[in-house]
Structure formats: C-alpha cells, structure tokens
Write a protein that holds these residues in place. Structure first.
Motif, PDB file in Angstrom:
ATOM      1  N   LYS A 224       0.850  -1.195   0.000  1.00 12.25           N
ATOM      2  CA  LYS A 224       0.000   0.000   0.000  1.00 12.25           C
ATOM      3  C   LYS A 224       0.884   1.242   0.000  1.00 12.25           C
ATOM      4  O   LYS A 224       1.192   1.818   1.031  1.00 12.25           O
ATOM      5  CB  LYS A 224      -0.936  -0.020   1.210  1.00 12.25           C
ATOM      6  N   THR A 225       1.320   1.660  -1.203  1.00 11.89           N
ATOM      7  CA  THR A 225       2.154   2.847  -1.340  1.00 11.89           C
ATOM      8  C   THR A 225       1.526   3.779  -2.377  1.00 11.89           C
ATOM      9  O   THR A 225       0.709   3.363  -3.204  1.00 11.89           O
ATOM     10  CB  THR A 225       3.575   2.477  -1.794  1.00 11.89           C
ATOM     11  N   ASP A 226       1.927   5.043  -2.346  1.00 11.57           N
ATOM     12  CA  ASP A 226       1.409   6.010  -3.317  1.00 11.57           C
ATOM     13  C   ASP A 226       1.783   5.592  -4.732  1.00 11.57           C
ATOM     14  O   ASP A 226       0.994   5.768  -5.670  1.00 11.57           O
ATOM     15  CB  ASP A 226       1.968   7.403  -3.023  1.00 11.57           C
ATOM     16  N   ASP A 227       2.986   5.028  -4.903  1.00 12.76           N
ATOM     17  CA  ASP A 227       3.447   4.620  -6.228  1.00 12.76           C
ATOM     18  C   ASP A 227       2.579   3.492  -6.775  1.00 12.76           C
ATOM     19  O   ASP A 227       2.151   3.518  -7.936  1.00 12.76           O
ATOM     20  CB  ASP A 227       4.911   4.174  -6.153  1.00 12.76           C
TER      21      ASP A 227
END
Length: 316
Positions: A224-227
C-alpha cells in the motif's frame, strides 16, 4: 476477469461464437510460441503458434524470437520480455508434472490455451481435467482438431467460472476425490480477488486425497504505497477495471499458510530461482546478461504482472 480480443475468426472465415478469447490466454500462447522458436528453447509447444494465428487478434502478437530482440518494435518488446518469464514458468510446471510421484488424475484450473494434454508424455491411464470458460475450451479444441492433434491422455474439458462454485460440476465431470490428484494453478490466482483465491485454494485442499500434490503460481501482494496506487489507477484507466476490483486483489492469501494448515508440505520457488535454474535473464538487452536476475522486473510488480513466484505442495 480478463480482457477480450473481440469477436474471433478462425481460418476459413468461420466466426467463433461468444465475445472472443481472453487477451491473457492469447498472450501466454504467443509467449510459448516465442519460447519454442528460440535456439535454446525451454519448451517445445508445436501448437502455440497455430492457436495465436487462428485467433486473428487485432494485436500484433509475436510468435518468433527475433535475432535482435532489443530492436523489436516498442509494442512487441514487453511481450517478448514476458515470453522469457512464460517460458520459465511453463518449463517449471512441465518439470513438476514429469516428476514423481505422479498421479492418475490431474486438474488444470484456468487451463487457457495450455496444450500439455497433447505435448507431454503421460502415464498409461492418466486423466487430465481442464477447467476454463466454454469459448476458450471450444476454440482450443477446434484448432487442435484442425491440426489433427490427439491428446496423450484421457482429456476431459469442463466449462466453468472459477469465481463461482465449481465443486459439483467437477465431480459430475468424472473427478474422483478418493484418488490422489495433481493440481495446476498457472496464471489463475492473479485474476481472482483475494476472497475468491482463498475459496479456490480451500476447495483444492478439501478435494484432495492423501498423495495429492499441487503447483501454484502465486498472486503478487501489492504494498500500500502512493506509487502502487498510482500504477493501479493507470491500470484501471487502461483496462476499464474498477479500482475496487483491483484493490480486492491487493492482499492475496498465502497458499503455503493455507495448505500447511490443512496438512500439506510446501516449498517456495522465486522467479530468481527459476532464472538461475534455466539460465535466463529477464531482459532483452545483451549487455544485461551478466546482471543478477534479482534486478529483473519481477522485483517491481505492476498490476498486470503475475510474478510472485511459485509454491509446490504435497499432501502426505
């Protein structure tokens, strides 16, 4: 679950029914065709190219490994790169199926355009049950019939949606839950949401007699990352799949944890391990041949990749 190619025409001009074949099934067949054409093939699939040609896809799917892969058209380069992975995946599962202890019945969940029932040597009396959508199975049967290809085992095809209950249709098709089974889950789990993946794996465990075994391609767990969220959004816009469906796949169950809790013995195999075993590098650039396999794209999974490694499992 997969993108259709649109209506499909067979050689001879006859329209094939329904809404076409899954794009992923054709792309994987093209990958096997490319691998077969290499000077050092890991796989010999004499039917893969014919299946791709017969589908008459609007996509320019490569079926031959070019002399200079790095100079291939930009749209073909990702497919050629994927063929390296598909070649290793296919060989790994082929090797598993050829290894002992072999079982009298094998079930291929999400068989696609796989042709193992025709190209591998099976023990006498072996039964292979392929499960997929009706249009995929009928198209494959039509093309192989035109090629006068004969299965090297008893082949049973079962049209079923694996996101819905499939136990009863499998039993009705001739599956014997009292006999040891080899299960093949290749390129399936990444196209199911996490809850359905768990149900499928639980069904495999519940239907397996002692002596059964399985080879499973893992689904990639997406951090769960922005990227990753940005890549998911881009993938959603490209494919039309809603973000909610993509996020439902983001936290898949661990096949090892699930099967071991049911009494199975499991082993894990990374893509890097396959690269080392089969002498492949996930790159089209010759200059990269000396780089470690860990630098390959499997270390940075994107929503359209299914490179989470593999699980092999046995039920004592």
């Amino acid at each position: 679950m997969t993108e259709p190619t649109g209506s499909t025409e067979l050689e001879g001009g006859a329209k094939f029914k329904d809404q076409g074949l899954p794009m992923t099934a054709l792309a994987v067949a093209a990958g096997r065709a490319v691998e077969t054409s290499r000077a050092d093939p890991l796989v010999a699939d004499p039917f893969a190219s014919a299946l791709v040609v017969a589908a008459r896809s609007h996509l320019d799917l490569p079926t031959v490994w070019p002399a200079e892969p790095a100079e291939a058209p930009p749209l073909q380069q990702p497919l050629l790169l994927a063929s390296i992975y598909i070649g290793m995946r296919t060989r790994f599962i082929d090797d598993f199926l050829r290894s002992d202890p072999r079982t009298a019945q094998t079930v291929v969940l999400g068989a696609g355009l796989d042709t193992r029932a025709f190209r591998l040597q099976w023990p006498e009396g072996a039964k292979v049950i392929e499960i997929d959508s009706a249009n995929v199975l009928e198209f494959k049967a039509h093309v192989l019939s035109r090629l006068s290809a004969k299965p090297v085992c008893e082949l049973i095809t079962l049209a079923a949606d694996l996101s819905l209950p499939w136990r009863e249709p499998l039993l009705a098709a001739g599956f014997d839950p009292a006999q040891p089974t080899t299960w093949v889950l290749e390129g399936l789990l990444p196209y199911l949401d996490a809850a359905t993946q768990r149900v499928v794996l639980e069904e495999v465990a519940a239907l397996s007699a002692p002596g059964s075994r399985a080879v499973i391609e893992r689904a990639v767990a997406l951090p769960k990352t922005d990227d990753i969220e940005a890549k998911l959004l881009e993938f959603s816009q490209q494919t039309g799949l809603p973000m909610s469906e993509l996020l439902a796949r983001a936290d898949p169950p661990d096949p090892v944890e699930l099967l071991e809790s049911a009494g199975w013995r499991c082993g894990g195999h990374t893509v890097e391990e396959l690269c080392s075993r089969y002498g492949r590098v996930l790159s089209l650039a010759p200059a990269d041949q000396s780089e470690p396999a860990a630098s390959g794209p499997e270390q940075q999974p994107t929503p359209d990749q299914s490179r989470g490694g593999f699980v092999t499992a046995w039920l004592p």
